[in-house]
Design a protein around this motif. Structure first.
Motif, mmCIF file in Angstrom:
data_model
loop_
_atom_site.group_PDB
_atom_site.id
_atom_site.type_symbol
_atom_site.label_atom_id
_atom_site.label_comp_id
_atom_site.label_asym_id
_atom_site.label_seq_id
_atom_site.Cartn_x
_atom_site.Cartn_y
_atom_site.Cartn_z
ATOM 1 N N GLN A 4 -18.675 16.015 29.488
ATOM 2 C CA GLN A 4 -18.419 14.747 30.195
ATOM 3 C C GLN A 4 -18.356 14.916 31.706
ATOM 4 O O GLN A 4 -18.850 14.089 32.437
ATOM 5 C CB GLN A 4 -17.089 14.148 29.712
ATOM 6 N N MET A 14 -27.259 6.005 33.780
ATOM 7 C CA MET A 14 -27.609 5.565 32.442
ATOM 8 C C MET A 14 -27.254 4.121 32.205
ATOM 9 O O MET A 14 -27.930 3.441 31.469
ATOM 10 C CB MET A 14 -26.931 6.437 31.403
ATOM 11 N N ASN A 15 -26.180 3.672 32.853
ATOM 12 C CA ASN A 15 -25.843 2.275 32.682
ATOM 13 C C ASN A 15 -26.886 1.376 33.300
ATOM 14 O O ASN A 15 -27.189 0.310 32.791
ATOM 15 C CB ASN A 15 -24.488 1.971 33.318
ATOM 16 N N GLU A 17 -29.872 2.132 33.416
ATOM 17 C CA GLU A 17 -31.016 2.182 32.523
ATOM 18 C C GLU A 17 -30.834 1.226 31.367
ATOM 19 O O GLU A 17 -31.793 0.635 30.898
ATOM 20 C CB GLU A 17 -31.230 3.606 32.015
ATOM 21 N N LEU A 18 -29.602 1.072 30.944
ATOM 22 C CA LEU A 18 -29.336 0.097 29.881
ATOM 23 C C LEU A 18 -29.775 -1.284 30.344
ATOM 24 O O LEU A 18 -30.455 -2.015 29.626
ATOM 25 C CB LEU A 18 -27.840 0.087 29.536
ATOM 26 N N PHE A 19 -29.424 -1.631 31.562
ATOM 27 C CA PHE A 19 -29.780 -2.930 32.105
ATOM 28 C C PHE A 19 -31.298 -3.044 32.260
ATOM 29 O O PHE A 19 -31.905 -4.035 31.888
ATOM 30 C CB PHE A 19 -29.105 -3.139 33.463
ATOM 31 N N LEU A 21 -33.682 -1.382 30.709
ATOM 32 C CA LEU A 21 -34.376 -1.455 29.433
ATOM 33 C C LEU A 21 -34.154 -2.804 28.755
ATOM 34 O O LEU A 21 -35.076 -3.354 28.138
ATOM 35 C CB LEU A 21 -33.908 -0.323 28.516
ATOM 36 N N ARG A 62 -14.457 -9.144 42.831
ATOM 37 C CA ARG A 62 -14.491 -7.701 43.037
ATOM 38 C C ARG A 62 -14.489 -7.294 44.488
ATOM 39 O O ARG A 62 -13.957 -6.259 44.866
ATOM 40 C CB ARG A 62 -15.765 -7.113 42.429
ATOM 41 N N MET A 85 -23.426 -3.257 44.946
ATOM 42 C CA MET A 85 -22.448 -3.319 43.857
ATOM 43 C C MET A 85 -23.112 -3.418 42.501
ATOM 44 O O MET A 85 -22.706 -2.776 41.550
ATOM 45 C CB MET A 85 -21.548 -4.533 44.088
ATOM 46 N N TYR A 86 -24.137 -4.243 42.400
ATOM 47 C CA TYR A 86 -24.705 -4.508 41.087
ATOM 48 C C TYR A 86 -25.923 -3.677 40.749
ATOM 49 O O TYR A 86 -26.188 -3.390 39.599
ATOM 50 C CB TYR A 86 -25.041 -5.994 40.945
ATOM 51 N N MET B 1 -20.195 1.087 40.585
ATOM 52 C CA MET B 1 -21.233 0.092 40.363
ATOM 53 C C MET B 1 -20.857 -0.814 39.206
ATOM 54 O O MET B 1 -20.446 -0.336 38.176
ATOM 55 C CB MET B 1 -22.544 0.819 40.008
ATOM 56 N N ALA B 2 -20.976 -2.088 39.422
ATOM 57 C CA ALA B 2 -20.530 -3.034 38.398
ATOM 58 C C ALA B 2 -21.627 -3.322 37.394
ATOM 59 O O ALA B 2 -21.871 -4.460 37.049
ATOM 60 C CB ALA B 2 -20.062 -4.314 39.061
ATOM 61 N N ASP B 3 -22.270 -2.271 36.934
ATOM 62 C CA ASP B 3 -23.352 -2.435 35.974
ATOM 63 C C ASP B 3 -22.944 -3.169 34.731
ATOM 64 O O ASP B 3 -23.707 -3.926 34.167
ATOM 65 C CB ASP B 3 -23.829 -1.059 35.494
ATOM 66 N N PHE B 7 -24.844 -6.201 32.979
ATOM 67 C CA PHE B 7 -25.431 -6.127 31.642
ATOM 68 C C PHE B 7 -24.850 -7.209 30.747
ATOM 69 O O PHE B 7 -25.573 -7.845 29.978
ATOM 70 C CB PHE B 7 -25.196 -4.752 31.000
ATOM 71 N N LEU B 47 -33.239 4.351 25.245
ATOM 72 C CA LEU B 47 -32.040 4.832 25.927
ATOM 73 C C LEU B 47 -31.615 6.205 25.433
ATOM 74 O O LEU B 47 -31.216 7.072 26.204
ATOM 75 C CB LEU B 47 -30.917 3.830 25.678
ATOM 76 N N ARG B 50 -33.225 9.183 27.001
ATOM 77 C CA ARG B 50 -32.723 9.518 28.321
ATOM 78 C C ARG B 50 -31.382 10.234 28.212
ATOM 79 O O ARG B 50 -31.104 11.176 28.932
ATOM 80 C CB ARG B 50 -32.534 8.252 29.149
ATOM 81 N N PHE B 51 -30.543 9.772 27.299
ATOM 82 C CA PHE B 51 -29.208 10.337 27.170
ATOM 83 C C PHE B 51 -29.223 11.763 26.660
ATOM 84 O O PHE B 51 -28.383 12.564 27.025
ATOM 85 C CB PHE B 51 -28.377 9.521 26.160
ATOM 86 N N PHE B 67 -21.815 11.939 18.231
ATOM 87 C CA PHE B 67 -22.416 11.727 19.541
ATOM 88 C C PHE B 67 -22.478 10.242 19.871
ATOM 89 O O PHE B 67 -22.163 9.812 20.975
ATOM 90 C CB PHE B 67 -23.817 12.338 19.578
ATOM 91 N N LYS B 70 -18.935 9.032 20.664
ATOM 92 C CA LYS B 70 -18.310 9.484 21.903
ATOM 93 C C LYS B 70 -19.214 9.256 23.108
ATOM 94 O O LYS B 70 -19.002 8.347 23.902
ATOM 95 C CB LYS B 70 -17.986 10.971 21.785
ATOM 96 N N ASP B 71 -20.240 10.092 23.251
ATOM 97 C CA ASP B 71 -21.048 10.044 24.476
ATOM 98 C C ASP B 71 -21.828 8.755 24.636
ATOM 99 O O ASP B 71 -21.810 8.126 25.693
ATOM 100 C CB ASP B 71 -22.020 11.234 24.490
ATOM 101 N N THR B 74 -19.542 5.769 25.211
ATOM 102 C CA THR B 74 -18.919 5.853 26.538
ATOM 103 C C THR B 74 -19.910 5.480 27.629
ATOM 104 O O THR B 74 -19.585 4.752 28.556
ATOM 105 C CB THR B 74 -18.396 7.277 26.800
ATOM 106 N N SER B 75 -21.136 5.957 27.498
ATOM 107 C CA SER B 75 -22.127 5.636 28.524
ATOM 108 C C SER B 75 -22.465 4.167 28.538
ATOM 109 O O SER B 75 -22.687 3.582 29.581
ATOM 110 C CB SER B 75 -23.416 6.422 28.285
ATOM 111 N N VAL B 76 -22.524 3.567 27.347
ATOM 112 C CA VAL B 76 -22.928 2.161 27.284
ATOM 113 C C VAL B 76 -21.743 1.216 27.484
ATOM 114 O O VAL B 76 -21.846 0.226 28.187
ATOM 115 C CB VAL B 76 -23.631 1.880 25.947
ATOM 116 N N LYS B 78 -18.360 2.229 28.232
ATOM 117 C CA LYS B 78 -17.267 2.802 29.020
ATOM 118 C C LYS B 78 -16.038 3.167 28.197
ATOM 119 O O LYS B 78 -14.945 3.323 28.722
ATOM 120 C CB LYS B 78 -16.803 1.841 30.144
ATOM 121 N N GLN B 80 -14.799 5.069 24.094
ATOM 122 C CA GLN B 80 -15.300 5.650 22.854
ATOM 123 C C GLN B 80 -15.002 4.731 21.692
ATOM 124 O O GLN B 80 -14.196 3.815 21.810
ATOM 125 C CB GLN B 80 -14.598 6.987 22.592
#
Lengths: 180, 158
Positions: A4, A14-15, A17-19, A21, A62, A85-86, B1-3, B7, B47, B50-51, B67, B70-71, B74-76, B78, B80
């Protein structure tokens, strides 16, 4: 879980990338549903607008940005705070019109188009048109009517991606136009 | 980043769009859920590549599921997965007590009938991720009290 610790920068990427994709899957679905690119562009703009009217609240909550005094300040906030930010990028603000009511955002890189290539039969698709809608919707909620469109698009062969924003007028009424 | 926020907004808009276009074409709920699930599948499929670029090979099915819990989660999302249960015969239940995509919807039973819409994409996401790791599965979700929900993964032996 020792993996981690060196993944924290990775997980931010990666986040996005989620957006990216998910956005790609959306555009693909729209292309399937609508026969022509113009319709897809319009849909993306509409959806962007709906996102924008909600995003602005999230943004204001925010960031501690106060009311902007003029359009120039608005431009700076959009480029330096909101985009950062975004989307994690900071476009540059250039090409101000003499009247100060129009400017360009130049994006060196556009996270929405990672992994994307436009096929030949979709040459008039404005892939990232969602962004225009988002900007338009968000600004409408802060009483500014703007016109937003892409002047250059790296997906369609230009060197950079350029978004042109034009201030139209200050909105007097407090009620929004309503979701489309 | 407020991804995450971005999303979530996009995810909600996608759901609205799919259901609005269904109204015009008079599609049933099932078709919409499938569409959302298929979109999730495409995304999850890409995805996971990439992970797992730099991760070591997975020992077995359970390793893959861990996996995901957990991983991947967490990545998607934030956080587990809170609880993983299995019958060691190909069925896994992933429990998330505070599922990110439902927290804004309600904190109890209100809008329960709409919850499946918000879970379809994620079901596809998991199914797509697993499929690209060589695991064929069927993923369903159930929710009784929001924002907790359970994802059930049924491994399909080819």
């Amino acid at each position: 879980m020792s993996r981690q610790s060196n993944r924290t920068t990775d997980s931010k990427k990666m986040n996005s990338e989620l957006f990216t994709l998910t956005y790609g899957a959306l555009v693909t679905q729209l292309c399937k549903d609508y026969e022509n690119d113009e319709e897809v562009n319009k849909q993306l703009d509409k959806m962007g607008y709906n996102i924008g009217v909600r995003l602005i609240e999230d943004f204001l909550a925010r960031s501690s940005v106060g009311r902007c005094q003029d359009f120039r300040e608005t431009a700076d906030v959009i480029a330096k705070v909101a985009f950062k930010m975004y989307l994690g990028i900071t476009p540059s603000v250039t090409n101000w019109s003499p009247a100060g009511d129009e400017f360009s955002l130049i994006l060196e890189s556009n996270p929405l188009v990672d992994f994307v290539e436009l096929p030949d039969n979709h040459s008039s698709l404005v892939y990232s048109n969602l962004l225009c809608g988002v900007l338009r919707g968000a600004l409408e909620m802060v009483q500014m009517a703007v016109d937003v469109k892409f002047a250059q698009d790296s997906l369609r062969g230009d060197n950079v991606t350029e978004i042109r924003m034009k201030f139209i007028k200050r909105i007097e009424e407090n009620l929004p136009a309503g979701d489309e | 980043m407020a991804d995450e926020a971005l999303f979530q907004f996009l995810h909600n808009e996608v759901i609205q769009y799919i259901y609005k276009s269904a109204e015009h074409g008079e599609m049933e709920n099932g078709r919409c859920i499938s569409k959302l699930e298929n979109m999730g599948f495409r995304v999850g499929h890409g995805l996971i590549e990439r992970f797992t670029k730099d991760t070591v090979r997975f020992k077995d099915e359970l390793d893959v599921m861990k996996f995901i819990c957990k991983d991947f989660w967490t990545s998607v999302f934030k956080k587990q997965i809170d609880n993983l249960r299995t019958n060691h015969q190909g069925i896994y239940v992933l429990q998330d007590n505070k599922f990110r995509l439902l927290t804004q919807l309600s904190a109890g039973k209100q809008y329960l009938e709409h919850a499946p819409k918000y879970l379809a994409f994620t079901c596809g996401l998991v199914r797509g991720g697993l499929s690209n790791l060589g695991v064929k599965s069927i993923v369903t979700a159930e929710v009784s009290v929001m924002p907790a929900c359970k994802f059930q993964v049924m491994i399909q032996k080819i």
